[in-house]
Motif scaffolding. Structure first.
Motif, PDB file in Angstrom:
ATOM      1  N   MET A  42       0.849  -1.191   0.000  1.00  0.00           N
ATOM      2  CA  MET A  42       0.000   0.000   0.000  1.00  0.00           C
ATOM      3  C   MET A  42       0.887   1.244   0.000  1.00  0.00           C
ATOM      4  O   MET A  42       1.929   1.270   0.636  1.00  0.00           O
ATOM      5  N   ARG A  43       0.446   2.279  -0.715  1.00  0.00           N
ATOM      6  CA  ARG A  43       1.223   3.521  -0.814  1.00  0.00           C
ATOM      7  C   ARG A  43       0.329   4.668  -0.380  1.00  0.00           C
ATOM      8  O   ARG A  43      -0.626   5.001  -1.087  1.00  0.00           O
ATOM      9  N   VAL A  44       0.625   5.277   0.782  1.00  0.00           N
ATOM     10  CA  VAL A  44      -0.184   6.363   1.319  1.00  0.00           C
ATOM     11  C   VAL A  44       0.670   7.603   1.545  1.00  0.00           C
ATOM     12  O   VAL A  44       1.885   7.524   1.677  1.00  0.00           O
ATOM     13  N   VAL A  45      -0.021   8.750   1.565  1.00  0.00           N
ATOM     14  CA  VAL A  45       0.657  10.024   1.783  1.00  0.00           C
ATOM     15  C   VAL A  45      -0.014  10.764   2.929  1.00  0.00           C
ATOM     16  O   VAL A  45      -1.204  10.612   3.173  1.00  0.00           O
ATOM     17  N   THR A  46       0.772  11.583   3.638  1.00  0.00           N
ATOM     18  CA  THR A  46       0.229  12.347   4.750  1.00  0.00           C
ATOM     19  C   THR A  46      -0.323  13.688   4.308  1.00  0.00           C
ATOM     20  O   THR A  46      -1.031  14.339   5.060  1.00  0.00           O
TER      21      THR A  46
END
Length: 120
Positions: free
Chosen positions: A101-105
């Motif tokens: 999974m690739r998430v950003v803040t």
């Protein structure tokens, strides 16, 4: 008492964890990407848990830039919304972290994203 206003170095989240794991340490590890950096979690972790095991916030407020780390932890308050790198909105407190999974803040400024067919 610490301020909830953005600090001069707010663009770089501190990499000290908000949470410390004290139980269920034997679950299988998995990797995911947080702001482009590979980090680890354990199978069964929510995205909120996985991110707060790495740093002190899950996102920055789109209105003030202040750090947000969830509030109710049951999916009712809207405080833990995060985005994947491709713009999909996820509720961190009720979404299980997945391998790769690739998430950003925070979302890049000036970039429109599509969620459920609606530009945001």
């Amino acid at each position: 008492m610490p301020s909830n206003l953005p600090s001069p170095d707010a663009a770089t989240p501190r990499r000290e964890p908000q949470f410390v794991r004290v139980a269920e340490t034997q679950r299988e590890p998995l990797r995911f990407f947080l702001d482009g950096q590979e980090v680890t979690a354990l199978h069964g972790d929510t995205l909120l848990t996985a991110v707060l095991m790495q740093q002190r916030r899950v996102r920055e407020s789109e209105f003030s830039g202040a750090p947000r780390a969830g509030f109710c932890l049951i999916g009712a308050c809207q405080d833990c919304w995060m985005r994947t790198e491709d713009g999909l909105r996820l509720r961190a407190c009720s979404t299980l972290v997945a391998e790769g999974m690739r998430v950003v803040t925070r979302l890049a400024t000036g970039v429109a994203t599509v969620t459920n067919g609606d530009a945001q």
